[in-house]
Scaffold this motif. Sequence first.
Motif, PDB file in Angstrom:
ATOM      1  N   HIS A   1       0.871  -1.170   0.000  1.00 63.26           N
ATOM      2  CA  HIS A   1       0.000   0.000   0.000  1.00 63.26           C
ATOM      3  C   HIS A   1       0.905   1.216   0.000  1.00 63.26           C
ATOM      4  N   SER A   2       0.898   1.980  -1.077  1.00 62.86           N
ATOM      5  CA  SER A   2       1.855   3.076  -1.205  1.00 62.86           C
ATOM      6  C   SER A   2       1.319   4.103  -2.193  1.00 62.86           C
ATOM      7  N   PRO A   3       1.915   5.291  -2.183  1.00 66.67           N
ATOM      8  CA  PRO A   3       1.481   6.297  -3.161  1.00 66.67           C
ATOM      9  C   PRO A   3       1.598   5.803  -4.597  1.00 66.67           C
ATOM     10  N   ARG A   4       2.654   5.039  -4.894  1.00 72.92           N
ATOM     11  CA  ARG A   4       2.787   4.601  -6.291  1.00 72.92           C
ATOM     12  C   ARG A   4       1.667   3.604  -6.651  1.00 72.92           C
ATOM     13  N   CYS A   5       1.226   2.815  -5.665  1.00 69.14           N
ATOM     14  CA  CYS A   5       0.098   1.901  -5.928  1.00 69.14           C
ATOM     15  C   CYS A   5      -1.159   2.709  -6.256  1.00 69.14           C
ATOM     16  N   LEU A   6      -1.323   3.782  -5.498  1.00 67.56           N
ATOM     17  CA  LEU A   6      -2.485   4.629  -5.737  1.00 67.56           C
ATOM     18  C   LEU A   6      -2.451   5.185  -7.165  1.00 67.56           C
ATOM     19  N   ARG A   7      -1.272   5.634  -7.580  1.00 68.92           N
ATOM     20  CA  ARG A   7      -1.150   6.179  -8.943  1.00 68.92           C
ATOM     21  C   ARG A   7      -1.352   5.092  -9.992  1.00 68.92           C
ATOM     22  N   LEU A   8      -0.903   3.881  -9.669  1.00 67.24           N
ATOM     23  CA  LEU A   8      -1.106   2.768 -10.605  1.00 67.24           C
ATOM     24  C   LEU A   8      -2.605   2.495 -10.791  1.00 67.24           C
ATOM     25  N   THR A   9      -3.348   2.535  -9.681  1.00 66.56           N
ATOM     26  CA  THR A   9      -4.799   2.299  -9.820  1.00 66.56           C
ATOM     27  C   THR A   9      -5.424   3.390 -10.683  1.00 66.56           C
ATOM     28  N   GLU A  10      -4.959   4.627 -10.514  1.00 66.90           N
ATOM     29  CA  GLU A  10      -5.502   5.712 -11.337  1.00 66.90           C
ATOM     30  C   GLU A  10      -5.208   5.460 -12.820  1.00 66.90           C
ATOM     31  N   HIS A  11      -4.001   5.003 -13.085  1.00 68.98           N
ATOM     32  CA  HIS A  11      -3.585   4.695 -14.457  1.00 68.98           C
ATOM     33  C   HIS A  11      -4.508   3.625 -15.066  1.00 68.98           C
ATOM     34  N   ILE A  12      -4.790   2.576 -14.292  1.00 70.27           N
ATOM     35  CA  ILE A  12      -5.642   1.492 -14.807  1.00 70.27           C
ATOM     36  C   ILE A  12      -7.091   1.958 -14.921  1.00 70.27           C
TER      37      ILE A  12
END
Lengths: 462, 330
Positions: free
Chosen positions: B63-74
């Motif tokens: 659980h991390s900021p980059r995961c959050l951005r990845l979900t936004e990307h998808i």
Amino acid sequence: MADLQEPEPTLNIDRHLRYWRMCLTAPLPHHYLSNEGNRMALAYFIINSIAILEPSLSPSCSSPDETSKPQRKPLLTPDLRKQLRKWILAHQHPGGGFIATSSLIFPFEEPDNPDVYQSSPGESSDYDPAADYPSPANLPATVFALLLLALLADENDPDGALVGVDRVKTLRWLRRLQREDGSFGEVVRRMPIPGEEMYIGGGYDMRYCYIASAIRWILRGDVKEGDDGWVEDIDIDGLRSYILRTQTYDGGFAGSSQEEPHAGYAFCAIAALSLLDRPLTNSTTPHAIPSLHHGIRDLPNLLHWLSSRQFVYLDSPDDDSSSDSDEDNFLLPPSPSSFLPPNPLPYVALNGRANKLPDTCYTWWVGAALRILGHFDLLDAARARRFLLERTAHTIGGFSKYPGGPPDVYHGCFGLAALGLLSEEWRARDGLAEVDAALAVPVGTVRVLERARGRLLRGVGR
Amino acid sequence: MALLKPELYGVREGSRLAEDPEWEDVVPIAHQEPEGALAAIAYPEEYAEAMAYLRAVMKAKEHSPRCLRLTEHIINMNPAHYTVWLYRAANVFALNLSIPDEIAWLNGVALRNLKNYQIWHHRHLLVEHYYPQLSLQGPSAIAEFAASEQSFLRDILAEDTKTTTSAELAAIETLLDDDVRNNSAWSHRFFLVFSNPAHSTPGLAASEPDPKVPQEIVDREVAYAMAKIRLAPQSQSGWNYLRGVLVKAGRKLATVEGFTNEFVKGLGEDGEGEDVRSTHALDLLAEIYAERGDKDKADLALRRLGEKWDRIRVGYWEWRRKGLEIGAEA
């Protein structure tokens, strides 16, 4: 303009099979991307359609008339069935239920000491080791997977259709999806929130109530409490009263009695109630459904609302019926004097809500709801069939949502399913399997499910 | 929050995750389609790559900021992927991120994806989680939040005319003035009027009479429905509403017989003598006749519907006629 005096249209079965062969063998085009998370549903639309189209070729379907059928090579060969069954079972979640898409399957590592987590039969354990699996099992995917396993049963061993399904885990998982108000969610997940770790995800959606009832009917059986394989039931009374509370002032069913009723939700409510009362065997023969006939508060108004989903469809003069813009959202009901005898009434289309546009799938949702209620004769079946065959059947095969639209697997499946509800005479003419109104698969597949459940139960304790 | 907003520090245009230093410690788990797979979708390379990284971080329970951005990307590529939304929510909660910030982001996604279910589910989940925090801040914080939610609802309604969830009767009247056939608006009006906690009994079924509803409100709604029906007599929505109001008020259907007769002339007369401007009026008249025990007249109305005025529903009208014979409409 077509008219009932004109010859009845015929279903171009080869064209439809060509369409489904393409869906079966080639990847679906990129505009299905939004369904990437629900591949099991797409798989069901494809295989169910082929099973409805190939009644004489499928072991799980009874043929209306085997001798008159031209000899065709079956699309679902024994080898392919085996391969597809393996693919479906690969989606089974280690905690019960099925994963909705191949892209979220992970290799599962069993806990070091599985005995620690073993709960005694029937006991619902709060801790589930498989809850740590990276992706969740999904409720709709689970019913589609179970139906697919029956649709793809081994011709020589249809009773073994559900072998490999972890019945007990799936039924326990199903219980965990039920909320206190009786409704169901689609996933249950551990959430990183202190104090409320397990979270039931998914909206308040009648589709989940229907699917939960179907999974329960398929898997639970009549194991006695205390015997091996017994799993505590879901809260049936809670589910039933939750559904019954959602009837609206105009007779339909919605997500709640305060929302706009919708034919898809009405089907789900009616089918869910019927499945709660469905006998475990010989279930395709007529039987009493007290939850419907004594449970629904205003049955006459429900029938009024369902029969009102039909309307006379006229081609628009500028032939611009393919646009689906907001401007066209509401249909202008013409004055009744437009349809007086002796003027012909060519087509009957169905919509999902009052004053809305026609849509192929509502012929199924409304027709199936009426069939379950024992009032299929309220549907103008001949004109509804003509609408599907002459207006939404596509030249490349399959059905589109509305006249002039592109075909897609969802409308293709439910267009065929709707035709599979018609009388034996029509079905023999079209060469289609009879479709069970509550489970939306050929009645032969329902019989496979009954026997396959029996086999799973006999396997208990071995 | 700065970590969440790389755009403030320059975005790497068109770069792939595999070339992104932020992801260099992650080994993507590529998805292999097994033989005999069903319903494979020809999706773009970019989506396949993002899903491979998603699998890797989901498996690692990161659980991390980059995961959050990845979900936004998808989500930008496939806003209907419920598992990705659920994973996003888990990240928001685990990182204890600001819920108002997440809602502000969600508003943009929602306005770009009007027909999406997940946007509402995600919102529901966020609000459910946020409310306990909010209530600690007192009633004014709750009121402020409610106002911002209503403001968003107005924005999305302006975009999506098919949906009506505004909290104001006036807004619904505007929608019905725009299009009297808008069934969603009729439904929502029924909710606003008859589920108003100020003058309704909670927990009643929709077709259950509610003595708590004041007579002047019933009169107002009957008059409203009649005025709208006159604009479009063959639209069923107004008739369903009118009947629903009468049943809710416990009034006899016969109280609107005079009005209903405006749309039916010379029932049973030969030739041009019989004129029906609304089949729904004739339907309601049949019920009114049956209500007062005039079976012959009810039967005539139903028969004429099936024979002439609404032939596609002849099966239904015949079923209603049979109901008259056995002495009940059921």
